[in-house]
Write a protein that holds these residues in place. Structure first.
Motif, PDB file in Angstrom:
ATOM      1  N   GLU A  90       1.499   7.643  -6.307  1.00  0.00           N
ATOM      2  CA  GLU A  90       0.514   8.715  -6.423  1.00  0.00           C
ATOM      3  C   GLU A  90       1.035  10.052  -5.878  1.00  0.00           C
ATOM      4  N   ASP A  91       2.256  10.071  -5.351  1.00  0.00           N
ATOM      5  CA  ASP A  91       2.828  11.288  -4.776  1.00  0.00           C
ATOM      6  C   ASP A  91       2.992  12.386  -5.814  1.00  0.00           C
TER       7      ASP A  91
ATOM      8  N   TRP B 291       1.897   1.881  -3.517  1.00  0.00           N
ATOM      9  CA  TRP B 291       0.814   2.537  -4.251  1.00  0.00           C
ATOM     10  C   TRP B 291       0.769   4.023  -3.910  1.00  0.00           C
ATOM     11  N   GLU B 292       0.862   4.357  -2.620  1.00  0.00           N
ATOM     12  CA  GLU B 292       0.840   5.759  -2.203  1.00  0.00           C
ATOM     13  C   GLU B 292       1.985   6.535  -2.842  1.00  0.00           C
TER      14      GLU B 292
ATOM     15  N   HIS C 145       0.823  -1.207   0.000  1.00  0.00           N
ATOM     16  CA  HIS C 145       0.000   0.000   0.000  1.00  0.00           C
ATOM     17  C   HIS C 145       0.858   1.258   0.000  1.00  0.00           C
ATOM     18  N   GLU C 146       2.009   1.184   0.656  1.00  0.00           N
ATOM     19  CA  GLU C 146       2.912   2.334   0.652  1.00  0.00           C
ATOM     20  C   GLU C 146       3.508   2.548  -0.741  1.00  0.00           C
TER      21      GLU C 146
END
Length: 156
Positions: A48-49, A44-45, A41-42
């Motif tokens: 998206e940054d 994925w984050e 999940h990190e």
């Protein structure tokens, strides 16, 4: 689609398989990591940054020298899945098990990734200090197993 090694990780070892479309045009991401971690999940984050932090994170995760990391992109989901399966095929079968050198190297590489991202968030900084991943995962496994400072190569 023939993906026996990805299936072995997901079905046999409880890995999590995530996929998403990249908003910056890199195609489709596929990540296959242990289910008991938050790194999928990190990742994925990070994808998206904002532009610069995303670029540094992507450069680290998708490094062409680290073709052992189970994080890939492809033009399509099928292409990305095939790329991941190909990476896994390059490993010795014994490495696709808990506590193997490959598993420890993946954990070490992702622990460094998460550490740098948290440091950036605390310092409200867009500059990264990711270490360049080596082509030999045993270097990362040795550093991470020994609780040594991770000093496998230069910063990127």
């Amino acid at each position: 689609m023939n993906i026996p090694l990805i299936s072995q990780l997901v079905d046999g070892l409880g890995f999590e398989l995530l996929s998403w479309k990249d908003r910056y045009g890199k195609g489709t991401w596929v990540v296959c990591l242990p289910n008991d971690s938050f790194e999928p999940h990190e990742i994925w984050e990070a994808s998206e940054d904002a532009d610069f932090p995303m670029f540094l994170a992507s450069e680290y995760l998708l490094s062409t020298t680290a073709n052992w990391l189970p994080v890939v992109t492809g033009n399509t989901l099928l292409e990305a899945m095939n790329e991941l399966e190909s990476r896994l095929r390059n490993l010795d079968e014994t490495e696709l098990s808990h506590n193997s050198n490959w598993m420890i190297a993946v954990q070490g590489a992702l622990a460094h990734f998460c550490h740098v991202r948290r440091k950036q968030a605390l310092n409200n900084s867009t500059r990264g200090s990711f270490l360049k991943l080596p082509s030999d995962y045993l270097i990362v496994a040795k550093a991470y197993k020994g609780n040594m400072d991770i000093v496998w190569d230069n910063n990127i």
